[in-house]
Enzyme design. Structure first.
Site, PDB file in Angstrom:
ATOM      1  N   ARG A  28       0.817  -1.210   0.000  1.00 30.39           N
ATOM      2  CA  ARG A  28       0.000   0.000   0.000  1.00 30.39           C
ATOM      3  C   ARG A  28       0.850   1.259   0.000  1.00 30.39           C
ATOM      4  O   ARG A  28       0.335   2.368  -0.125  1.00 30.39           O
ATOM      5  CB  ARG A  28      -0.921   0.014   1.219  1.00 30.39           C
ATOM      6  CG  ARG A  28      -1.857  -1.172   1.290  1.00 30.39           C
ATOM      7  CD  ARG A  28      -2.675  -1.113   2.549  1.00 30.39           C
ATOM      8  NE  ARG A  28      -3.549   0.032   2.557  1.00 30.39           N
ATOM      9  CZ  ARG A  28      -4.753   0.071   1.997  1.00 30.39           C
ATOM     10  NH1 ARG A  28      -5.234  -0.999   1.419  1.00 30.39           N
ATOM     11  NH2 ARG A  28      -5.480   1.145   2.031  1.00 30.39           N
ATOM     12  N   ASN A  99      -4.748   6.540   7.617  1.00 33.86           N
ATOM     13  CA  ASN A  99      -4.723   6.319   6.176  1.00 33.86           C
ATOM     14  C   ASN A  99      -5.900   7.079   5.590  1.00 33.86           C
ATOM     15  O   ASN A  99      -7.034   6.877   6.014  1.00 33.86           O
ATOM     16  CB  ASN A  99      -4.852   4.822   5.862  1.00 33.86           C
ATOM     17  CG  ASN A  99      -5.125   4.568   4.392  1.00 33.86           C
ATOM     18  OD1 ASN A  99      -4.631   5.302   3.536  1.00 33.86           O
ATOM     19  ND2 ASN A  99      -5.918   3.561   4.089  1.00 33.86           N
ATOM     20  N   GLY A 100      -5.603   7.953   4.624  1.00 32.60           N
ATOM     21  CA  GLY A 100      -6.677   8.738   4.019  1.00 32.60           C
ATOM     22  C   GLY A 100      -6.189  10.160   3.819  1.00 32.60           C
ATOM     23  O   GLY A 100      -5.013  10.471   4.028  1.00 32.60           O
ATOM     24  N   GLU A 473      -3.869  -4.746 -21.739  1.00 32.04           N
ATOM     25  CA  GLU A 473      -3.339  -5.271 -20.488  1.00 32.04           C
ATOM     26  C   GLU A 473      -1.844  -5.616 -20.627  1.00 32.04           C
ATOM     27  O   GLU A 473      -1.052  -5.354 -19.719  1.00 32.04           O
ATOM     28  CB  GLU A 473      -4.162  -6.504 -20.057  1.00 32.04           C
ATOM     29  CG  GLU A 473      -3.709  -7.202 -18.800  1.00 32.04           C
ATOM     30  CD  GLU A 473      -3.680  -6.305 -17.564  1.00 32.04           C
ATOM     31  OE1 GLU A 473      -4.208  -5.189 -17.601  1.00 32.04           O
ATOM     32  OE2 GLU A 473      -3.081  -6.737 -16.559  1.00 32.04           O
TER      33      GLU A 473
END
Ligand code: M6R
Length: 598
Positions: A28, A99-100, A473
């Protein structure tokens, strides 16, 4: 785009489990990291710039019964020790990770400064901890103080907070993910279930706007209703994922492990076709005369485009595919009677979640196809199914792409014929066998191609029909992990402009259809680019003969399942090219796995 985690337990010693949780969350973000450990009467905070290992590995720290931690991907404030989390109150007795992104924090920061608070960072987060400190000084309990602080701020948050005066972790979430893990004499929190698999498989999922107190003995949940906290009862759910899935299992990179997992996932999907029947029926009956909009981002968007093809060709249904971040501007026609089908690996992509909220506000019904259990998208959807791919750690989506395509194939088939289960099972089993049998050989061929293209500045991918999105892709995979500029095109569209980019030696990778009429068309496209000096590589069925400089022969069952089979060599080309260039394919620069900001 950060990861947060926390552990509170009766016995002392949380650090190693906390660091493991944080390492599981590094996908993350990983530009800085930190922990706060409760040592009974005081908090110990250690933070710095770099990965978890760089900041906290090998450092000897006092350990305690409770701790929170953070792995950061900078949004507000540059990458620095000061801006790394946890952030602490002026008296150092409260520590908080977030987180944010918060709105309206600048004004509050000035007001807090005027009241004597000293700020140590440039982050939005630090405002929360000073507001909580004020609340506690006024006599509020921690959860009321946290709730009041958050009600003064807009934006998104998942926060975990500890204080030197309590054994509990206080958490809250709004538009950022947070799960609570249940242990024995200990409990946990984290940004996702994968972070805590080494500790538990039992989880309680918080909804937006909820807060919780997590102690070693249990958890209490509240919801803010009209400025007041109302108690919420919620049971735990067991997830299927197991901790071994979080390991590299002998592979050098997660990406390679995840590419090699694909045939096994396809077999599992073949064995569980029945699981998708209810969802397909629900989607079919929700649809009636309305629009069906498929909404997704990145790789999931490409899977969604293939889904649109399936719906058209297999089910005879009209649908549209909308880029999630563009959805607000391209969905004015949607309303009651319409259906949105969201496709997302993480179930946390901010653009997708925002699109879903808008769709719901406009009266549309929301169904979703997700990988991560308990993710926000599952909470916001009327119904959802899992793609059963297990945790994907590599930032580049691989196994989740083929699983999404396979699930869309299953759903489209079941929507048109509820008795197609046995045929689907056989189709997917064959595809799984064929990939399994050729994996090593494909990897070797992809490595050879990688050696040929690794010094190229540009690469182009061409496909037709169902494999037009496969070409997109292939290009996305190559560019995101090797940093070679790559674009995918519909082969027939290429002559309408992009052909001007072809010069001597530029690699053109063409994904070859199985259907004869389409093969003949793409041969013409290949000849066009070769005549202008392109170095052509065809990813193709074994029996077809083509004007190509290099061939990767792939056992393809039929046109409908070909994107699954073709995705594998394209992923391998990207992987080997990145490795040849000395890049880490699991952690490409500037990218995080879950894009939780709009
Ligand atoms: O979790 P999601 O499927 O919603 O994520 C969408 C994209 O961010 C994701 O597919 C991204 O494009 C991948 N890094 C591609 O490999």
């Amino acid at each position: 785009m950060c990861g947060i985690a926390g552990i509170t337990r009766r016995r002392a010693g949380v650090l190693s489990d906390l660091l493991k949780a944080l390492k599981n969350l590094e996908y993350r973000g990983y530009d800085s990291a930190g922990v706060a450990i409760s040592l009974g009467s005081r908090l110990l905070v250690r933070k710095g710039v770099g990965t978890i290992d760089q900041v906290l590995g090998g450092v000897s720290l006092e350990d305690g019964r409770m701790g929170i931690g953070h792995t950061r991907w900078a949004t507000h404030g540059g990458v620095s020790v000061e801006n790394a989390h946890p952030h602490t109150s002026c008296d150092g007795r409260i520590a908080l990770v977030h987180n944010g992104t918060l709105d309206g924090f600048e004004r509050l920061r000035e007001e807090l400064r005027a009241r004597g608070h000293v700020f140590k960072s440039d982050t939005d987060t630090e405002v929360i901890v000073h507001l909580v400190e004020e609340g506690i000084e006024e006599g509020l309990d921690p959860i009321s103080s946290l709730s009041r602080a958050l009600s003064e701020l807009g934006g998104s948050y998942a926060v975990a907070m500890i204080s030197a005066d309590s054994d509990s972790i206080f958490v809250a979430r709004y538009k950022s993910p947070l799960v609570i893990g249940i242990g024995n004499g200990e409990n946990y929190c984290a940004s996702d279930v994968a972070a805590l698999l080494h500790l538990t498989r039992e989880f309680v999922f918080l909804e937006d706007g909820e807060l919780a107190e997590i102690s070693p003995e249990g958890i209490r949940i509240w919801r803010m209703v009209g400025g007041k906290l109302e108690s919420v009862n919620r049971g735990a759910e067991r997830v299927e994922w197991v901790p071994q899935q979080m390991e590299k299992g002998g592979y050098e990179h997660f990406m390679m492990k995840e590419i090699f997992e694909q045939p096994h996932i396809l077999r599992k999907l073949a064995e569980t076709v029945e699981y998708y029947v209810k969802f397909s029926e629900g989607l079919r009956s929700a649809l009636k005369d309305g629009w069906l909009s498929i909404v997704a981002a990145g790789t999931s968007l490409h899977a969604g485009m293939i889904g649109k093809y399936y719906l058209s060709r297999v089910s005879g249904l009209r649908s549209e595919v909308v880029i999630a971040s563009e959805f607000p501007e391209w969905s004015h026609h949607l309303g009651k009677g319409d259906v949105v089908l969201a496709v997302s690996q993480s179930g946390e992509t901010a653009d997708v979640l925002e699109a879903i909220r808008i769709a719901r506000d406009r009266g549309a019904r929301v169904f979703s196809i997700v990988n991560v259990p308990g993710s926000t998208l599952t909470r916001l959807s009327e119904d959802y199914v899992f793609i059963q791919a297990g945790p994907e750690i590599g930032v580049a989506a691989t196994k989740t792409f083929t699983a999404q395509v396979a699930v869309l194939y299953i759903i489209a088939s079941l929507m048109s014929d509820s008795d197609s289960g046995v045929r689907l099972m056989r189709d997917l089993e064959v595809v799984s066998e064929e990939i399994l049998g050729s994996m090593e050989g494909l990897s070797e061929e992809a490595r050879n191609v990688a050696k040929l293209i690794r010094m190229s500045k540009h690469a182009f991918f061409l496909g037709r029909g169902i494999n037009y999105p496969t070409a997109l892709e292939g290009a996305l995979k190559l560019k995101e992990i090797s940093y070679i500029h790559a674009e995918g095109y519909a082969a027939g569209e290429y002559k309408h402009g992009p052909l001007a980019l072809i010069e001597e030696g530029v690699p053109v990778i063409a994904v070859i259809p199985t259907e004869e009429a389409l093969v003949n068309k793409i041969i013409y496209n290949l000849m066009e680019v070769r005549a202008r000096g392109a170095f052509t590589i065809t990813v193709q069925p074994p029996e077809v003969s083509l004007p190509s400089d290099r061939e990767i022969r792939v056992r393809v069952r039929d046109e409908l399942t070909s994107p699954i089979a073709y995705a594998v060599p394209l992923q391998l080309i990207a992987y080997h090219t990145a490795v040849e260039l000395g890049r880490n394919p699991d952690k490409p620069r500037n990218l995080a796995k879950s894009v939780t900001v709009e």
